[in-house]
Design a protein around this motif. Structure first.
Motif, PDB file in Angstrom:
ATOM      1  N   SER A   1      15.089 -32.463  39.699  1.00  0.00           N
ATOM      2  CA  SER A   1      16.279 -31.914  39.051  1.00  0.00           C
ATOM      3  C   SER A   1      16.602 -30.553  39.649  1.00  0.00           C
ATOM      4  CB  SER A   1      16.059 -31.784  37.544  1.00  0.00           C
ATOM      5  OG  SER A   1      17.239 -31.344  36.907  1.00  0.00           O
TER       6      SER A   1
ATOM      7  N   TYR B   1      15.790 -32.919  34.148  1.00  0.00           N
ATOM      8  CA  TYR B   1      17.121 -32.316  33.958  1.00  0.00           C
ATOM      9  C   TYR B   1      17.003 -30.800  33.911  1.00  0.00           C
ATOM     10  CZ  TYR B   1      21.661 -31.373  31.693  1.00  0.00           C
ATOM     11  OH  TYR B   1      22.922 -30.915  31.396  1.00  0.00           O
TER      12      TYR B   1
ATOM     13  N   ASP C   1      19.782 -27.234  33.286  1.00  0.00           N
ATOM     14  CA  ASP C   1      21.143 -26.745  33.055  1.00  0.00           C
ATOM     15  C   ASP C   1      21.090 -25.316  32.541  1.00  0.00           C
ATOM     16  OD1 ASP C   1      23.908 -26.735  33.003  1.00  0.00           O
ATOM     17  OD2 ASP C   1      24.035 -28.692  32.015  1.00  0.00           O
TER      18      ASP C   1
ATOM     19  N   ASP D   1      16.246 -38.925  30.549  1.00  0.00           N
ATOM     20  CA  ASP D   1      17.465 -38.241  30.980  1.00  0.00           C
ATOM     21  C   ASP D   1      17.963 -37.372  29.842  1.00  0.00           C
ATOM     22  OD1 ASP D   1      19.456 -37.549  32.790  1.00  0.00           O
ATOM     23  OD2 ASP D   1      20.823 -39.108  32.089  1.00  0.00           O
TER      24      ASP D   1
ATOM     25  N   CYS E   1      19.723 -43.547  31.317  1.00  0.00           N
ATOM     26  CA  CYS E   1      20.449 -42.280  31.452  1.00  0.00           C
ATOM     27  C   CYS E   1      21.589 -42.251  30.447  1.00  0.00           C
ATOM     28  CB  CYS E   1      20.978 -42.110  32.879  1.00  0.00           C
ATOM     29  SG  CYS E   1      21.943 -43.518  33.476  1.00  0.00           S
TER      30      CYS E   1
ATOM     31  N   THR F   1      22.192 -43.218  37.490  1.00  0.00           N
ATOM     32  CA  THR F   1      22.875 -41.957  37.221  1.00  0.00           C
ATOM     33  C   THR F   1      24.253 -42.237  36.662  1.00  0.00           C
ATOM     34  OG1 THR F   1      23.538 -39.829  38.166  1.00  0.00           O
ATOM     35  CG2 THR F   1      23.868 -41.772  39.530  1.00  0.00           C
TER      36      THR F   1
END
Length: 786
Positions: free
Chosen positions: A167, A214, A216, A295, A422, A475
């Motif tokens: 990721s 993941y 972010d 995910d 996902c 994805t």
């Protein structure tokens, strides 16, 4: 009390408790949309692994990364290829890779793993490059993609292995990545590449054989009263260090680092001073190993405190087929890191290390915290100013004691069947003025589940088959501006609209779909995408169809009844949640030897003149406490005469003397007359358990009675009233008190298992009949023991 009695009582008490959760495991999509040939698909012969995507709405493109190729596709129709740039490995790299034992086609190619937006027309792209990760800039200009000449070392930015989980996220011009830092994949690292590079410490207490999922950014500095910093959140799974288990136990984690972290002055120099991690709780009600995160999607809000992470989990045991979805509030995660207890390792018996809650004094400033107003008040404006005591503490204690509880205290969605892979989430404004999070969940068999939560009730609107043959979705990306969803797999990339309201042909079907994208347009009489208008009918939480116009009464289809034949009356409900009820002359019709009800209609066997009359097929669907009935078909069977009446059709019939045609739907078991709800199944199973318990009690009572009878007989024999060899008397006594001990052959067939109790922290306690072990039970080899 005998072991059989214990077993019966235990299962009688706890099996219904576990079955009470069964209905949540069978969350049925209301509609199933099978593969359609008009599905927008992109793939090229000889190219595989379309598993990396970047949506560039500003350029009107979907940038798609595959094996040794980068595509620029039209965002409105991805079957239109605007440009492509190939990035193959050199012969030298290929030879070097294969000489190290890697497969030439499946490993020693350049698999595109990272796609990030840079400026207005540039993307940062990384590929595995035959186990020699490399990165490069790719630009899109005048309708063409161009790969730059300046190649960058991709070690730590991109995985070596094309199948290794990975990721990354681009924050400004700095790349945050989580991957392996060496060829063997044995050195995990969370790395920031840029002017101030930082990485994690290479030891098991920080990262223990992780699988990264993941990353972010959450802008927590926005309007923050504490003057806190932005943070990058990381989701992964790893081998747990805090639990005692006979084998490696995987757990799911969330970690974070501060954007402004620049490392320590002496301790943790060039390393993260803010790295913290905690276990994610997404527990099932029944005993099971911790589920593993696959995910994550961050649904951002203008107020970052209301942002929510949605995560997909699958079981780590192959014996289970239950996938879950849990949601976590950003504020809840932050509060745990800011105020929660730490775990600390302690040595037990000189060599064994056990992790327990740290109860000592925590240094100031708090270890793992970003530079905030409290730190600035102590004249600490950078992580370089943090004292060694704080840095050494976080170096030794990166793990929090408590787990992060899910937003609702339990999983949002629990479903058996094909595993979830996902997900993406869209925030939809409905006619009720509320925003609803609509989940699009990809599965391992190529379906997308579209689900939404209404007041704690998880409702799957529909499932859509994206690929003709089962293909794991690897994805997904969505574009809210264009209303499109993009999914990638090894086979190809598929595009589907976020909503297709045209699937709902009636007002009742449109409203009961409870799709926040759709509503019934009273002016045009069709189901379409909603706009802010009073002319639309929509009822998401209650499924209220009172505003729908009354539908026209169906005219009966007249058919001729030929005595002695089998007659098939088709009727297909428009919802998987609907139950089909048949009426004959206005009276309910049940399955039996004469009438055979199945999911495709009604079969009348060996028809006679008594079967002539009106037949009505009704679809009955329940939403909360409301029951909605819709007439799907009406038939009128008329007896055969010498001359068929004018306007009467001849129904397709099958001679009673010949076998029925091979129709798979006819061979399916008939539907029960009662609604096929999960609650009825649970009641049936509970009744079965009760009957079984009564039988066990009877068996035990008979065993006790026979035992007392044999005891009296032996006493009589001992008094000399019955004569026989003393050895026989001894054998009789031995058989009466023979213990039920395990035999070697029995033990060899036992499945030994262990369960872990995760205490507190908002987890659900593990309980149920599945934890019962019968290792101490043996076979009964003597009929006298029964």
């Amino acid at each position: 009390m005998s072991p059989l009695t214990v077993l019966g009582v235990f299962c009688g008490l706890f099996l219904p408790l576990s079955l009470s959760e069964y209905n949540t495991h069978n969350c049925i999509p209301r509609k199933s949309v099978l593969y359609q040939d008009n599905m927008k698909l992109f793939r090229e012969e000889g190219i595989w692994n379309y598993s990396t995507m970047l949506v560039r709405e500003d350029l009107g493109l979907l940038i798609l990364g595959a094996r040794e190729a980068i595509y620029a596709l039209d965002i409105k129709d991805i079957s239109i290829k605007k440009s492509v740039v190939n990035w193959p490995v050199t012969d030298e790299k290929l030879k070097e890779c294969t000489s190290k034992g890697k497969h030439a086609e499946s490993e020693c190619r350049n698999f595109i793993r990272a796609l990030h937006k840079m400026d207005h027309n540039t993307m940062y792209v990384c590929g595995t490059n035959a186990f020699s990760p490399t990165c490069v800039n790719v630009t899109y200009s005048e309708g063409h993609l161009t790969r730059g000449d300046r190649l960058e070392e991709g070690k730590g930015k991109c995985p070596f292995d094309p199948i290794q989980r990975y990721s990354s996220v681009m924050v400004g011009n700095e790349l945050y990545s989580a991957t392996s830092n060496n060829f063997l994949g044995s050195e995990p690292v969370v790395l920031r590449s840029g002017p101030s590079s930082l990485r994690t410490v290479f030891k098991s207490s920080w990262l223990n054989e992780p699988n990264f999922v993941y990353m972010d950014l959450v802008p927590e500095s926005d309007n923050n009263p504490e003057g806190d910093d932005d943070k990058v959140y990381l989701f992964f799974s790893e081998n747990a260090v805090e639990y005692d288990f006979y084998n490696k136990l995987l757990v799911s984690r969330v970690g974070r680092v501060c954007k402004g972290d620049v490392g320590g002055q002496r301790t943790l120099q060039g390393k993260w001073t803010s790295f913290l991690k905690a276990r994610l709780d997404c527990s099932l009600p029944e005993p099971s190993l911790p589920s593993i995160v696959q995910d994550v999607f961050l649904l951002k809000d203008s107020d970052w405190t209301k942002s929510v992470f949605y995560a997909v989990f699958t079981p780590q045991s192959s014996l289970s087929d239950v996938s879950t979805v849990c949601a976590y509030n950003v504020s809840t995660i932050g509060q745990l890191f800011d105020t929660g207890k730490f775990k600390t390792p302690v040595t037990v018996e000189t060599s064994y290390v056990k992790w327990v809650m740290y109860s000592g004094e925590v240094p100031t400033p708090r270890p793992g915290a970003c530079i905030n107003n409290a730190a600035r008040a102590l004249e600490m404006t950078r992580s370089l100013d943090l004292p060694d005591k704080t840095l050494q503490f976080i170096s030794d204690h990166p793990l929090m004691d408590e787990a992060v509880p899910p937003l609702t205290g339990r999983p949002l969605l629990v479903k058996k069947g094909a595993m979830f892979t996902c997900l993406v989430v869209d925030n939809v404004l409905a006619l009720d003025g509320e925003r609803h999070a609509v989940l699009f969940i990809g599965t391992e068999n190529g379906f997308v589940q579209k689900a939404v939560n209404y007041a704690g009730e998880m409702f799957i609107i529909e499932e859509i088959q994206l690929y003709r043959t089962p293909e794991p979705i690897k994805t997904m990306r969505l574009s809210s501006s264009t209303g499109q969803l993009y999914a990638g797999s090894d086979y190809g990339a598929v595009q589907m609209p976020l909503c297709d309201c045209g699937r709902y042909e009636s007002c009742l079907d449109c409203v009961l779909a409870r799709d926040p994208y759709c509503g019934w347009d009273l002016s045009s009489g069709v189901c379409s995408a909603v706009v802010n208008s009073t002319k639309f009918v929509q009822s998401l939480k209650n499924g209220d169809i009172s505003q729908c116009p009354k539908s026209d009464t169906l005219k009966p289809e007249n058919h001729t009844l030929v005595p002695g034949n089998n007659i098939k009356l088709p009727c297909q409900p428009d919802s998987n949640l609907a139950q089909v009820h048949w009426l004959f002359s206005g009276q309910p019709l049940l399955s039996g030897t004469k009438h055979y009800i199945y999911n495709g209609g009604l079969l009348i066997l060996n028809a006679s003149t008594n079967d002539a009359g009106p037949y009505t097929c009704e679809s009955v669907e329940q939403v909360n406490s409301r029951t909605h009935t819709r007439t799907m078909a009406v038939y009128e069977l008329q007896p055969q005469t010498n001359k068929a009446e004018e306007g009467t059709e001849t129904m397709t019939t099958y001679s009673h003397s010949t076998p029925l045609p091979h129709d798979p739907s006819v061979l399916e078991p008939p539907l029960p007359p009662a609604p096929r709800s999960d609650e009825h199944r649970v009641v049936g199973l509970q009744v079965s358990v009760a009957v079984l318990s009564v039988m066990l009690v009877g068996l035990v009572a008979w065993n006790v009675y026979k035992g007392q009878f044999r005891s009296k007989s032996s006493e009589t024999s001992g008094a000399g009233q019955l004569k026989g060899p003393s050895v026989d008397v001894q054998r009789s006594k031995t058989s009466e008190i023979k213990p039920l001990t395990p035999t070697s052959s029995h033990n060899a067939n036992n499945n030994h298992s262990a369960f872990i109790s995760f205490k507190g922290n908002g987890e659900h306690p593990f309980s149920g009949c599945n934890t019962l072990h019968v290792d101490g039970f043996g076979y009964i080899n003597d009929e006298s023991e029964i």
